[in-house]
Design an enzyme around this catalytic site. Structure first.
Site, PDB file in Angstrom:
ATOM      1  N   CYS A 199       0.667  -1.622   0.259  1.00 36.25           N
ATOM      2  CA  CYS A 199       0.110   0.123   0.023  1.00 36.25           C
ATOM      3  C   CYS A 199       0.959   0.883  -0.330  1.00 36.25           C
ATOM      4  CB  CYS A 199      -0.667   0.112   0.882  1.00 36.25           C
ATOM      5  SG  CYS A 199      -2.254  -1.123   1.193  1.00 36.25           S
ATOM      6  N   GLY A 223      -1.473   0.984  -4.872  1.00 36.55           N
ATOM      7  CA  GLY A 223      -2.123  -0.185  -4.178  1.00 36.55           C
ATOM      8  C   GLY A 223      -3.277   0.828  -5.443  1.00 36.55           C
ATOM      9  N   ASN A 246       0.979   0.295   5.879  1.00 39.51           N
ATOM     10  CA  ASN A 246       1.644  -0.442   4.790  1.00 39.51           C
ATOM     11  C   ASN A 246       2.512  -1.559   4.796  1.00 39.51           C
ATOM     12  OD1 ASN A 246       4.447  -0.315   2.684  1.00 39.51           O
ATOM     13  ND2 ASN A 246       2.282  -1.396   2.246  1.00 39.51           N
ATOM     14  N   GLY A 247       2.030  -2.792   4.525  1.00 42.46           N
ATOM     15  CA  GLY A 247       2.741  -4.180   5.644  1.00 42.46           C
ATOM     16  C   GLY A 247       1.923  -4.770   5.563  1.00 42.46           C
ATOM     17  N   TYR A 291      10.242  -4.098  -8.427  1.00 42.08           N
ATOM     18  CA  TYR A 291       9.025  -3.868  -8.932  1.00 42.08           C
ATOM     19  C   TYR A 291       8.348  -2.766  -8.253  1.00 42.08           C
ATOM     20  CZ  TYR A 291       4.215  -4.091  -9.746  1.00 42.08           C
ATOM     21  OH  TYR A 291       2.805  -4.245 -10.564  1.00 42.08           O
TER      22      TYR A 291
HETATM   23  O1  PRP Z   1       4.737 -13.093 -13.490  1.00 49.00           O
HETATM   24  P1  PRP Z   1       3.468 -12.301 -12.948  1.00 49.00           P
HETATM   25  O2  PRP Z   1       2.551 -13.168 -11.938  1.00 49.00           O
HETATM   26  O3  PRP Z   1       2.879 -12.493 -14.122  1.00 49.00           O
HETATM   27  O4  PRP Z   1       3.735 -11.128 -12.618  1.00 49.00           O
HETATM   28  C1  PRP Z   1       5.229 -10.170 -13.069  1.00 49.00           C
HETATM   29  C2  PRP Z   1       4.466  -9.353 -13.755  1.00 49.00           C
HETATM   30  O5  PRP Z   1       3.302  -8.472 -13.325  1.00 49.00           O
HETATM   31  C3  PRP Z   1       4.476  -7.147 -12.914  1.00 49.00           C
HETATM   32  O6  PRP Z   1       3.792  -6.118 -14.298  1.00 49.00           O
HETATM   33  P2  PRP Z   1       2.654  -5.047 -13.869  1.00 49.00           P
HETATM   34  O7  PRP Z   1       1.925  -5.167 -15.056  1.00 49.00           O
HETATM   35  O8  PRP Z   1       2.135  -5.094 -12.348  1.00 49.00           O
HETATM   36  O9  PRP Z   1       2.865  -3.561 -13.906  1.00 49.00           O
HETATM   37  P3  PRP Z   1       3.726  -3.147 -14.592  1.00 49.00           P
HETATM   38  O10 PRP Z   1       3.029  -2.410 -15.421  1.00 49.00           O
HETATM   39  O11 PRP Z   1       4.539  -1.989 -13.483  1.00 49.00           O
HETATM   40  O12 PRP Z   1       5.390  -3.664 -15.129  1.00 49.00           O
HETATM   41  C4  PRP Z   1       6.018  -7.317 -13.063  1.00 49.00           C
HETATM   42  O13 PRP Z   1       6.737  -6.060 -14.073  1.00 49.00           O
HETATM   43  C5  PRP Z   1       5.854  -8.159 -14.197  1.00 49.00           C
HETATM   44  O14 PRP Z   1       5.827  -7.674 -15.490  1.00 49.00           O
HETATM   45  N1  GLN Z   2      -0.110  -3.717   1.286  1.00 48.58           N
HETATM   46  C1  GLN Z   2      -0.107  -3.710   1.881  1.00 48.58           C
HETATM   47  O1  GLN Z   2       0.024  -2.945   2.701  1.00 48.58           O
HETATM   48  C2  GLN Z   2      -1.683  -4.542   2.512  1.00 48.58           C
HETATM   49  C3  GLN Z   2      -2.095  -3.041   4.033  1.00 48.58           C
HETATM   50  C4  GLN Z   2      -2.789  -4.113   5.031  1.00 48.58           C
HETATM   51  N2  GLN Z   2      -2.335  -5.810   5.471  1.00 48.58           N
HETATM   52  C5  GLN Z   2      -4.835  -4.413   4.226  1.00 48.58           C
HETATM   53  O2  GLN Z   2      -4.543  -5.422   3.254  1.00 48.58           O
HETATM   54  O3  GLN Z   2      -5.286  -3.619   4.304  1.00 48.58           O
HETATM   55 MG    MG Z   3       5.654  -5.855 -15.155  1.00 48.49          MG
END
Ligand code: PRP
Ligand code: GLN
Ligand code: MG
Length: 507
Positions: free
Chosen positions: A2, A28, A101-102, A258
């Site tokens: 988050c 998020g 967050n967490g 990421y």
């Molecule tokens: O193997 P997967 O389960 O598919 O997860 C990995 C993928 O998901 C993320 O991209 P995402 O589309 O979330 O965001 P981005 O546009 O920032 O790359 C990450 O950058 C990879 O491309």
């Molecule tokens: N990714 C997060 O930081 C989520 C915070 C909290 N555990 C929720 O699920 O709302």
């Molecule tokens: Mg991606």
């Protein structure tokens, strides 16, 4: 993952919190909330949706006050229901609200303890509501009307003693101030910033990433240290203290791979520069291990891998082409809550430019392969666009173990790398060749930005959990509770709240 933000200012904070949340949206996409304090009362707007959809002018007008909190949610515990959107609040003591967050790894035990020792009831399945009540309980024990910084810090020390897992959190206390704190391993990021007010005094802001400070004109002061808390009174006085026993800096490496925006700095390390170094290291490995491969072009899988892929191309002395176009109106795939949505979103989000693939041997680059949702479909698209051979490189090593600290990878069986070796993963995603970054290189690529950091939280690659409390039994429990099938079964409930939120009203 988050995004959280808190501001203590001399003038209204609603617009700055809104703006900060828009630049934290990548952390998020499921729900957003802002809470302010005005004339001794909380004002709250939270709902499922993106920041731009959740807050209308009428909500912004109502969110008066010079102190406030904001949250964008990526659910990693409990449900996706709007009742679990944040910030949460409790009435006693003082009136406290919290954004988190967490993930807590001992939320169930804490929930039970809260009832047994303090008769506190938790009405949602959110671990953040548990964290808030633990803090409230500890602050309740200090019975003075005015909270001293020492009393706040001793409550946070108790929070650290009781809570396990990864957490960066900000809490706002009516009539007192705002406290921000970070778990003793510093797993989740949080930074402090300041800005000079018209009267020469300082206004303070805390946020998940430094980019949020940039967006609203606050200067970066520093990252909160693991275990540290900062307390800013309503009058704008800042206090800080280390509140944990034996803190240890161990930030989550996946933030760099990421989660975080490239223009953020976390724990002194530029996320962008760390991705460039990931590209350099992986480029070297490719040059060494695939010297005999006839790659024509390097193509990133937008968006996160673009900086990495460009550096790989530079290292291999090959052309870099943006062969996939990303629909700018579709968000991140990985942080969507269900697998059906994730699968559908890849083709909606990315489209191939035929000329960049036709008759070529392409090297596709991604930052990571988690469930294989993206790689699988993208390789298919590259072939449909006429690629001769499709090689694939991942800037992170094989992800083999669940994450328990705030990234939604609760089930080992959903991870394409779990229990599989390279060839098998390569077959499943349908590539002609697959290469992963070595963990050593990934760590070095990030650490080069701040050599004081000796260790990172790398459990998804190693199965070693820094908090030391994660048992096989816990992982099995988490899997049952949060795997994709379990979440799909809950879909009906996710869309309907047990408690309607009484946060609508007149300005
Ligand atoms: O193997 P997967 O389960 O598919 O997860 C990995 C993928 O998901 C993320 O991209 P995402 O589309 O979330 O965001 P981005 O546009 O920032 O790359 C990450 O950058 C990879 O491309
Ligand atoms: N990714 C997060 O930081 C989520 C915070 C909290 N555990 C929720 O699920 O709302
Ligand atoms: Mg991606």
């Amino acid at each position: 993952m988050c995004g959280i933000v808190g501001i203590v200012a001399k003038t209204p904070v609603n617009q700055s919190i809104y703006d900060a949340l828009t630049v934290l949206q990548h952390r998020g996409q499921d729900a957003a909330g802002i809470m302010t304090i005005y004339e001794g009362n909380f004002r709250l707007r939270k709902a499922n949706g993106l920041v731009r959809d959740v807050f209308e002018s009428k909500h912004m007008l109502r969110l008066r006050g010079n102190i406030g909190l904001g949250h964008v949610r990526y659910p990693t515990a409990g449900s996706s229901s709007s009742a679990e959107a944040q910030p949460f609040y409790v009435n006693s003591p003082y009136g406290i609200s919290l954004a988190h967050n967490g993930n807590l790894t001992n939320a169930d035990e804490l929930k039970e303890m809260l009832f047994n020792t303090a008769r506190r009831h938790i009405n949602t399945t959110s671990d953040s509501e548990v964290l808030l009540n633990i803090l409230a309980h500890e602050l309740c024990i200090k019975r003075d009307l005015e909270l001293t910084p020492d009393a706040v810090f001793s409550a946070i020390s108790k929070v650290h003693e009781l809570c396990r897992g990864g957490y960066a959190a900000i809490a706002m206390i009516i009539g007192q101030g705002m406290v921000a704190f970070r778990d003793k391993y510093g797993i989740r990021p949080i930074v402090l910033g300041k800005r000079e007010a018209a009267d020469g005094s300082f206004e303070y802001m805390v946020a998940s990433e430094s980019v949020a400070l940039d967006a609203v004109g606050f200067q970066f002061v520093r990252d909160l240290a693991p275990g540290e808390a900062v307390y800013i009174t309503d009058e704008g006085q800042l206090f800080s203290q280390q509140c944990a026993e034996q803190p240890e800096n161990c930030p989550c490496i996946f933030e760099y791979v990421y989660f975080a925006r490239p223009d953020s700095k976390i724990d002194g390390i530029s996320v962008y520069a760390s991705r460039v170094r990931m590209g350099q290291r992986l480029g070297k490995k490719i040059a060494k291990e695939w010297a005999d491969l006839d790659i024509d072009v390097v193509i990133p899988i937008p968006e996160t891998s673009c900086d990495i892929a460009l550096e790989i191309a530079n290292n291999l002395d090959l052309p870099y082409r943006q062969g996939f176009v990303k629909n700018r109106y579709i968000g991140r795939t990985f942080i969507m809550p269900g697998q059906t949505e994730r699968v559908k979103s890849v083709r909606r989000k990315l489209n191939a430019i035929g000329t960049e693939f036709k008759g070529k041997n392409v090297l596709l680059v991604d930052d990571s392969i988690v469930r294989g949702t993206t790689s699988n479909q993208i390789i298919e698209m590259a072939r449909e666009a006429g690629a001769k051979k499709v090689y694939f490189a991942s800037a992170a090593p094989e992800i083999r173990f669940p994450n328990v600290y705030g990234i939604d990878m609760p089930s080992a069986n959903e991870l394409i790398g779990h229990g599989r070796e390279l060839d098998e993963i390569c077959d499943i995603i349908g590539a002609d060749g697959l290469i992963f970054q070595d963990l050593e290189d990934l760590e070095a690529a990030v650490r080069d930005g701040n050599t004081d950091i000796k260790n990172f939280e790398t459990s998804v690659f190693t199965g070693h959990y820094v908090t030391g409390d994660v048992t096989q039994e816990y992982l099995e429990h988490l899997d049952k509770l949060r795997n994709d099938d379990a979440k799909a079964d809950e879909e009906f409930f996710q869309n309907s709240s047990n408690m309607e939120m009484h946060n609508e009203g007149h300005p």
